[in-house]
Design a protein around this motif. Sequence first.
Motif, PDB file in Angstrom:
ATOM      1  N   GLY A 101     -10.860  29.577  40.050  1.00 47.55           N
ATOM      2  CA  GLY A 101     -10.050  30.539  38.966  1.00 47.55           C
ATOM      3  C   GLY A 101      -8.734  30.705  37.552  1.00 47.55           C
ATOM      4  O   GLY A 101      -8.305  30.870  37.055  1.00 47.55           O
ATOM      5  N   THR A 102      -9.167  28.479  37.653  1.00 54.09           N
ATOM      6  CA  THR A 102      -8.415  28.285  36.342  1.00 54.09           C
ATOM      7  C   THR A 102      -8.742  28.293  35.457  1.00 54.09           C
ATOM      8  O   THR A 102     -10.105  28.695  35.381  1.00 54.09           O
ATOM      9  CB  THR A 102      -7.848  26.465  37.033  1.00 54.09           C
ATOM     10  N   PRO A 141     -10.830  26.885  32.018  1.00 55.32           N
ATOM     11  CA  PRO A 141     -11.573  25.965  32.139  1.00 55.32           C
ATOM     12  C   PRO A 141     -11.403  25.055  30.987  1.00 55.32           C
ATOM     13  O   PRO A 141     -11.528  23.702  29.803  1.00 55.32           O
ATOM     14  CB  PRO A 141     -12.724  25.896  31.864  1.00 55.32           C
ATOM     15  N   ILE A 142     -10.063  25.300  29.810  1.00 55.31           N
ATOM     16  CA  ILE A 142      -9.807  24.965  28.629  1.00 55.31           C
ATOM     17  C   ILE A 142      -8.329  25.272  28.099  1.00 55.31           C
ATOM     18  O   ILE A 142      -7.977  24.779  27.770  1.00 55.31           O
ATOM     19  CB  ILE A 142     -10.392  26.310  27.149  1.00 55.31           C
ATOM     20  N   ALA A 143      -7.562  24.936  29.726  1.00 52.93           N
ATOM     21  CA  ALA A 143      -6.407  25.001  29.305  1.00 52.93           C
ATOM     22  C   ALA A 143      -5.713  23.682  30.707  1.00 52.93           C
ATOM     23  O   ALA A 143      -6.032  23.522  31.018  1.00 52.93           O
ATOM     24  CB  ALA A 143      -4.718  26.111  29.556  1.00 52.93           C
ATOM     25  N   LYS A 144      -5.703  22.545  29.885  1.00 53.31           N
ATOM     26  CA  LYS A 144      -4.941  21.481  31.230  1.00 53.31           C
ATOM     27  C   LYS A 144      -4.133  21.933  32.310  1.00 53.31           C
ATOM     28  O   LYS A 144      -4.396  21.903  33.254  1.00 53.31           O
ATOM     29  CB  LYS A 144      -4.257  20.300  30.556  1.00 53.31           C
ATOM     30  N   ASP A 145      -3.349  23.183  31.818  1.00 56.18           N
ATOM     31  CA  ASP A 145      -1.892  23.343  32.665  1.00 56.18           C
ATOM     32  C   ASP A 145      -2.286  24.982  32.810  1.00 56.18           C
ATOM     33  O   ASP A 145      -1.799  25.598  31.940  1.00 56.18           O
ATOM     34  CB  ASP A 145      -0.874  22.967  32.852  1.00 56.18           C
ATOM     35  N   THR A 146      -3.074  25.521  33.655  1.00 57.73           N
ATOM     36  CA  THR A 146      -2.672  27.044  33.707  1.00 57.73           C
ATOM     37  C   THR A 146      -2.122  27.563  34.160  1.00 57.73           C
ATOM     38  O   THR A 146      -1.890  28.678  32.971  1.00 57.73           O
ATOM     39  CB  THR A 146      -3.456  27.475  34.651  1.00 57.73           C
ATOM     40  N   ASP A 147      -0.468  27.175  34.824  1.00 57.39           N
ATOM     41  CA  ASP A 147      -0.084  27.684  34.949  1.00 57.39           C
ATOM     42  C   ASP A 147       1.584  27.443  34.357  1.00 57.39           C
ATOM     43  O   ASP A 147       2.457  27.744  34.302  1.00 57.39           O
ATOM     44  CB  ASP A 147       0.585  28.399  36.226  1.00 57.39           C
ATOM     45  N   GLU A 148       1.255  26.751  33.166  1.00 55.56           N
ATOM     46  CA  GLU A 148       2.174  26.180  32.976  1.00 55.56           C
ATOM     47  C   GLU A 148       3.317  25.808  33.315  1.00 55.56           C
ATOM     48  O   GLU A 148       4.523  26.064  33.806  1.00 55.56           O
ATOM     49  CB  GLU A 148       2.431  26.860  31.615  1.00 55.56           C
ATOM     50  N   ASP A 177      -3.903  21.257  36.479  1.00 56.19           N
ATOM     51  CA  ASP A 177      -4.845  21.769  37.956  1.00 56.19           C
ATOM     52  C   ASP A 177      -4.834  20.461  38.194  1.00 56.19           C
ATOM     53  O   ASP A 177      -4.700  20.999  39.761  1.00 56.19           O
ATOM     54  CB  ASP A 177      -5.742  21.977  36.815  1.00 56.19           C
ATOM     55  N   ALA A 178      -5.425  19.787  37.951  1.00 58.52           N
ATOM     56  CA  ALA A 178      -5.925  18.266  38.896  1.00 58.52           C
ATOM     57  C   ALA A 178      -4.519  17.412  39.902  1.00 58.52           C
ATOM     58  O   ALA A 178      -5.006  17.876  40.858  1.00 58.52           O
ATOM     59  CB  ALA A 178      -6.743  17.415  37.900  1.00 58.52           C
ATOM     60  N   GLU A 179      -3.695  17.467  39.282  1.00 56.60           N
ATOM     61  CA  GLU A 179      -2.622  16.858  39.844  1.00 56.60           C
ATOM     62  C   GLU A 179      -2.750  18.113  40.446  1.00 56.60           C
ATOM     63  O   GLU A 179      -2.063  18.163  41.993  1.00 56.60           O
ATOM     64  CB  GLU A 179      -1.466  17.133  38.789  1.00 56.60           C
ATOM     65  N   HIS A 193      -0.534  17.631  44.392  1.00 56.70           N
ATOM     66  CA  HIS A 193       0.026  18.174  45.554  1.00 56.70           C
ATOM     67  C   HIS A 193      -0.007  19.078  46.587  1.00 56.70           C
ATOM     68  O   HIS A 193       1.318  19.840  46.480  1.00 56.70           O
ATOM     69  CB  HIS A 193       1.047  19.131  44.547  1.00 56.70           C
ATOM     70  N   ARG A 194      -1.571  19.815  46.481  1.00 58.92           N
ATOM     71  CA  ARG A 194      -1.488  20.507  47.016  1.00 58.92           C
ATOM     72  C   ARG A 194      -1.105  22.118  46.662  1.00 58.92           C
ATOM     73  O   ARG A 194      -0.798  23.381  47.142  1.00 58.92           O
ATOM     74  CB  ARG A 194      -1.446  20.705  48.624  1.00 58.92           C
ATOM     75  N   THR A 195      -0.428  22.411  45.177  1.00 55.56           N
ATOM     76  CA  THR A 195      -0.108  23.328  44.794  1.00 55.56           C
ATOM     77  C   THR A 195      -1.039  24.773  44.498  1.00 55.56           C
ATOM     78  O   THR A 195      -1.760  24.026  44.307  1.00 55.56           O
ATOM     79  CB  THR A 195       1.576  23.833  43.900  1.00 55.56           C
ATOM     80  N   ASP A 196      -0.257  25.821  44.019  1.00 57.05           N
ATOM     81  CA  ASP A 196      -0.901  26.859  43.450  1.00 57.05           C
ATOM     82  C   ASP A 196      -1.845  26.457  42.047  1.00 57.05           C
ATOM     83  O   ASP A 196      -0.555  26.463  41.241  1.00 57.05           O
ATOM     84  CB  ASP A 196      -0.575  28.090  43.800  1.00 57.05           C
ATOM     85  N   PRO A 197      -2.579  25.900  40.806  1.00 59.15           N
ATOM     86  CA  PRO A 197      -2.520  25.635  39.789  1.00 59.15           C
ATOM     87  C   PRO A 197      -2.554  27.074  39.276  1.00 59.15           C
ATOM     88  O   PRO A 197      -2.600  27.000  37.932  1.00 59.15           O
ATOM     89  CB  PRO A 197      -3.693  25.109  39.803  1.00 59.15           C
ATOM     90  N   LYS A 198      -2.486  27.818  40.027  1.00 58.24           N
ATOM     91  CA  LYS A 198      -2.213  29.172  39.103  1.00 58.24           C
ATOM     92  C   LYS A 198      -0.682  30.448  39.676  1.00 58.24           C
ATOM     93  O   LYS A 198      -0.709  31.363  38.369  1.00 58.24           O
ATOM     94  CB  LYS A 198      -3.979  30.819  39.454  1.00 58.24           C
ATOM     95  N   LEU A 199      -0.204  29.458  39.074  1.00 56.96           N
ATOM     96  CA  LEU A 199       1.223  30.270  40.554  1.00 56.96           C
ATOM     97  C   LEU A 199       2.344  28.900  39.762  1.00 56.96           C
ATOM     98  O   LEU A 199       2.414  27.477  40.531  1.00 56.96           O
ATOM     99  CB  LEU A 199       1.760  30.474  41.537  1.00 56.96           C
TER     100      LEU A 199
END
Length: 686
Positions: free
Chosen positions: A490-491, A493-500, A505-507, A512-518
Amino acid sequence: MYYDCAIITKEENDEKSFFKKALAVILASAVTVSVTPQSNVTTALSARRYVSLNTTFKTLKTGQKGYKLYLKNNTSDWKIRQVTTSDKSICTVYGKTESDVLLKAKKEGRATVKVRIDTKKRTKNNTKTLKCRINVISQTQDPAPEVPSEQDGKSKYVVTFDSDGGNAVSNQTVVHGETVKKPEVPVKQGYTFNGWYKDKNSESGYDFTSAVTENITLYARWNKNYTITFQTNGGNKIEDQTVESGKTVKSPQDPVKTGCTFVGWYLDSQLKQAYDFSAPVTKNITLYARWKVVNASTPVNSSGSTGGSSGSTGGNSNGSGNNNTGNGNNNTGNDNTNIPSGSYMVKFHSNGGSNIADQLVKEGAYVNVPDIPLRNGYAFAGWYTDAATTKLFNFWETTVNSNLQLYACWVDTNDKTDTDGDGLTDALEEFYKTDKTKPDTDGDGLSDYEEVVLLGTDPTNPDTNGNGIPDGDEDTDGDGLSNLHEIKLGTNPIAKDTDEDGLTDAEEVNIHRTDPKLADTDQDGVSDGKEVELGTNPLVAESQFTVKLTSEPTNTDTVVPTVEMNLSGEQVETLCITPIENDTFFPEDMPGYMGQAYDFHVDGNFQDALISFQFDPSTLGPDAEPTIYHFDDKQQLLEEMPTTINGNVASAHVSHFSGYILIDKNAHEETFEWIENWDGDHKYWR
């Protein structure tokens, strides 16, 4: 023996301590004391304390002679006895009387003139040495601002402009009762100037029509500028906006994307929170375009309204052919009448849609993207260079070098049938030449809808860019996650850092197992990226954070400032250190200067912070004493801070932030005269 003294009343206690001590000595000596009027004693005492030169700093030009230094507040007949200069090759004495001195500037440089005075009206403390620093500049150089004094019977004052990090603004000398000339607007990168203020905390700006009656400092006030970035998600480019803090974003013209209708701008890449253009801006923002694949019977146009316009419905009297008269062109593009040399005509055939005006474009220039035409029951699918609408025109890459005709392409939206259930109507599948019976026409793992709407890849080609990697396995944004993986997460695909939050997103997913959308997974007020930087756990909420911030070193500065302190989560990312660009208060040639002055800032209050400056000890003499000074805005003075030296780092504890500078105390204080105050309890610099 008789001694003069005075009886001090409660209202006349300026020199109370001194007289009490003097009276005690006299009584202890068992002598007779006569009482003299208070005014006589005050006159005698003020004679030494207040007599001074008309200025303590003067800029002269080479060859200039006849500048007069004279005594001020001379109430006890002080006489000039001796005048010396520290460097006669720079400045020499041209003439002298008992009340004034004439100077002559010889060559560029700095010198100190010492004037020894005395008086016969006192038996003690009857001599004094006054100093004036002389700066000799070339004939063509503009003099630096000085502190004027009373001349020709008129008091003059210095108006200093503190641009607070903006470009330097020259000081002004203003005669008593006159007004300040409003200077040119200063410039500060990343900020918008908001006026001059007499006090940093003042609510109202300085009134330039008011009379000047004292030396004043005017402070520049700035509004922080923020960048608003528009991520169109496959649509045409929308230019970024720069917006002042507290002001609103101007809603841009709606973007265009073939086969889709623009829905609106959203704050998050998941397109869940619509952006409110009436909200004040307080930070940098990225807005994401949301699209709807056209499958509704009534399409939404670029301004949010529905349906068509008068004379623009499909099948009307204007027809739908390329030579239609409904768009006002009524020609084949071969009429070059009245076209200026070096320009070309671009004609738009709306093919049954609303009229689009022709454009006259200079050779080598780009065509302006016109408003989207309207047509009831159809969705606009772009401008094409051929009547069969097979060759899409690219407004952002194609320059005009000949007359041009562009044709509107339309997709029927009345039919909402979606045979394969992939999100694209059969009409759109026909337009994109995809298989309306297969959700993934090219078999690359991405549905036709995901390719068209989310990625902009070719749904009929499994390897759009021909690099040997299927579109689903590509990593379009280069964040380390494949397109397929991002769509499942749900991230974006055309932004490296979805939640800025500062982590890709990969990191977030793999490390870190954090939420890439939060942005703040544990909701403690500090973004995941900042927690990783601080060494805290972004999965566990904290109430306090120990923060250490070091300013980025520059190639020109010789000190590196750092601050260490405890902060709440809401404060952490407001902490900053910025250089102070103010040559008036912090000139590089000031005695003891060791490096740039810096402003430390954090939102809210705090109890204690340790600020420090790293310096290069090889640049200092053996007697150097690096000391941190705080700049008092109200008094416009440098105040020494209790400073600890550890190796090549000077540090001090503070309970509030302001401007700070590292100075060699010994070199700085050598330029002042050390005077004992009359009460014997305090000393001060003169």
